[in-house]
Design an enzyme around this catalytic site. Sequence first.
Site, PDB file in Angstrom:
ATOM      1  CG  HIS A  34      -2.138  -1.080   1.051  1.00  0.00           C
ATOM      2  ND1 HIS A  34      -3.112  -1.079   0.272  1.00  0.00           N
ATOM      3  CD2 HIS A  34      -1.881  -2.343   1.620  1.00  0.00           C
ATOM      4  CE1 HIS A  34      -3.779  -2.329   0.318  1.00  0.00           C
ATOM      5  NE2 HIS A  34      -3.039  -3.053   1.070  1.00  0.00           N
ATOM      6  CG  ASP A  40       2.699   4.854  -9.022  1.00  0.00           C
ATOM      7  OD1 ASP A  40       2.763   5.717  -9.707  1.00  0.00           O
ATOM      8  OD2 ASP A  40       2.580   3.496  -9.778  1.00  0.00           O
ATOM      9  NE  ARG A  43      -2.793   2.694  -6.887  1.00  0.00           N
ATOM     10  CZ  ARG A  43      -3.271   3.013  -5.844  1.00  0.00           C
ATOM     11  NH1 ARG A  43      -2.752   4.150  -5.300  1.00  0.00           N
ATOM     12  NH2 ARG A  43      -4.068   2.537  -5.104  1.00  0.00           N
ATOM     13  N   GLY A  67     -12.505  -3.130  -3.883  1.00  0.00           N
ATOM     14  CA  GLY A  67     -11.015  -3.230  -3.538  1.00  0.00           C
ATOM     15  C   GLY A  67     -10.360  -1.738  -2.874  1.00  0.00           C
ATOM     16  CG  ASP A  89      -9.589  -4.510   0.327  1.00  0.00           C
ATOM     17  OD1 ASP A  89      -9.269  -3.893  -0.500  1.00  0.00           O
ATOM     18  OD2 ASP A  89      -9.212  -5.650   0.529  1.00  0.00           O
ATOM     19  CD  GLU A 118     -17.128 -11.540  -6.483  1.00  0.00           C
ATOM     20  OE1 GLU A 118     -16.264 -11.374  -7.576  1.00  0.00           O
ATOM     21  OE2 GLU A 118     -16.476 -11.217  -5.461  1.00  0.00           O
ATOM     22  CD  GLU A 133      -4.276   0.318  -8.562  1.00  0.00           C
ATOM     23  OE1 GLU A 133      -4.625  -0.556  -9.592  1.00  0.00           O
ATOM     24  OE2 GLU A 133      -3.712   0.297  -7.897  1.00  0.00           O
ATOM     25  CD  GLU A 142      -1.335 -10.909  -7.270  1.00  0.00           C
ATOM     26  OE1 GLU A 142      -0.789  -9.921  -6.831  1.00  0.00           O
ATOM     27  OE2 GLU A 142      -0.746 -11.854  -6.391  1.00  0.00           O
ATOM     28  CG  HIS A 282       2.679   0.352  -8.612  1.00  0.00           C
ATOM     29  ND1 HIS A 282       1.717   1.123  -8.839  1.00  0.00           N
ATOM     30  CD2 HIS A 282       2.131  -1.091  -8.243  1.00  0.00           C
ATOM     31  CE1 HIS A 282       0.449   0.404  -8.921  1.00  0.00           C
ATOM     32  NE2 HIS A 282       0.829  -0.778  -8.369  1.00  0.00           N
TER      33      HIS A 282
END
Length: 360
Positions: A34, A40, A43, A67, A89, A118, A133, A142, A282
Site C-alpha cells: 500500500h 506512486d 497512479r 477493493g 475489501d 460477490e 484501482e 492478479e 509501480h
Amino acid sequence: MEYSIPSTVDRNAASESMTSRDYYADSYAHFGIHEEMLKDTVRTGSYRAAIVNNGHLFKGKTVLDVGCGTGILSMFAAKAGASQVVGVDMSNIIDQAQKIIEANGFKDTITLVKGKLEDVELPINQFDIIISEWMGYFLLYESMLDTVLDARDKYLKPGGLIFPDNAKLYLAAIEDQDYKEEKINFWDNVYGFDYSCIKGIALREPLVDTVELKAVVTDPCMIKHINLLTAKKEDLSFAAPFTLTATRNDYIHAFLAWFDISFDCTHKKIQFSTGPHAQYTHWKQTVFYTPSTITINEGRKMHGRLSCAPNARNNRDLDISITFKLDGEEETKVDYKMCVILPEKRCYRNCGTSGIKRGR
C-alpha cells in the site's frame, strides 16, 4: 518450433491448502504494497485528478469503491461531494482503513464492508458510480477486473459511471542483450557448474522491470482494448494478432508489454501510461524473453499472435503464449506463465521468481 513450461516442483502441504483468494487477500494485508501504491504519484495523482477535479459528477452521488484498500479513493470521492461511499475489501487492511476514515472525518459518509464483493451484503442496492484501482502487472495479472465487472452488472445504475472506464494493452520488441545475458544465460555456467536445466524455466517467467525507451526497437501495437462499461468476463481470455515494424537495424531479445488507463467520462480527460516513454509507475513494464536473438532491419515487419487466459488452477495467475515470425522464417511459439509467489518468498504483486528488479 514450440516451447512449453516444464512441470513445477510440488509445493508443500501448507501452500497446497491456500487458494488464489488466500494468496491475494494475504498479500494485500501488508503495509508495504500500500505504501508503494500510495507513493506512486502517477497512479494516485491520476485518480485524485479524475475524481476530485470532477465534483460535478460526484456531488450528491452514491459511490462503490471495489477493493478499497486503505480507503484513499473512497476519501477522494467523499471530498468530491459524494453523498455516500461504500468501500469493499477482503484483505485485513480494511481494519486500518476504518481508522483512517474516522481520523479524517469521513465516518458518516464512508461505510466499509469486509469480505469478497460477490459474497457480502451492501447497504445500498444500486450506485451511481463505481471506482476501483483494479490493474495488475501486464494489466490483468492478479487484477480484480472480474470483480469490477460483477459489481457493474449487479450494482451500477443504468447510465452510471466507472472510474477508470478504458484500458489498452500494448506490445513492442526490445534490444536487451546485456540483461538477458545476466538473467537467462547466467544458468549456462554457475561457478563452473552446468545449471542449464533452469534456463528454460527462467526464460518463461515474465520479468517485471523498468525498461528505457532507447531499448525499444519497433513501433508498439495495441493488442487489447477493454471498455469497462461493455466488457464481459469472457473477454479477459483473448488472443490477438500483432504486427511490429522495426524502427532501426538492431536485434530483438524480448517482447515488452505495458498498458494505458483513461478516465474518458471526465470533463477534462485524464489518462496515464505505464510504458517506457512515460513517468515511472509501480507497474513498470513486463518483459517476455525470446529463446534466441532475432536480427531485424528498419522497416521489416514481425507478425505474431498473443494469447492470454487465467490459469486453470489459480485464476489470478496468467497463461500467456506468444507466436511470432519474420517473413520467410520459421514460426516460433513460447508459453509463459505469470504466477503468484509462495508466501515465504513473496515479492508483492510480482511475477515469476524475478523479484522487483532495479531500473535498467
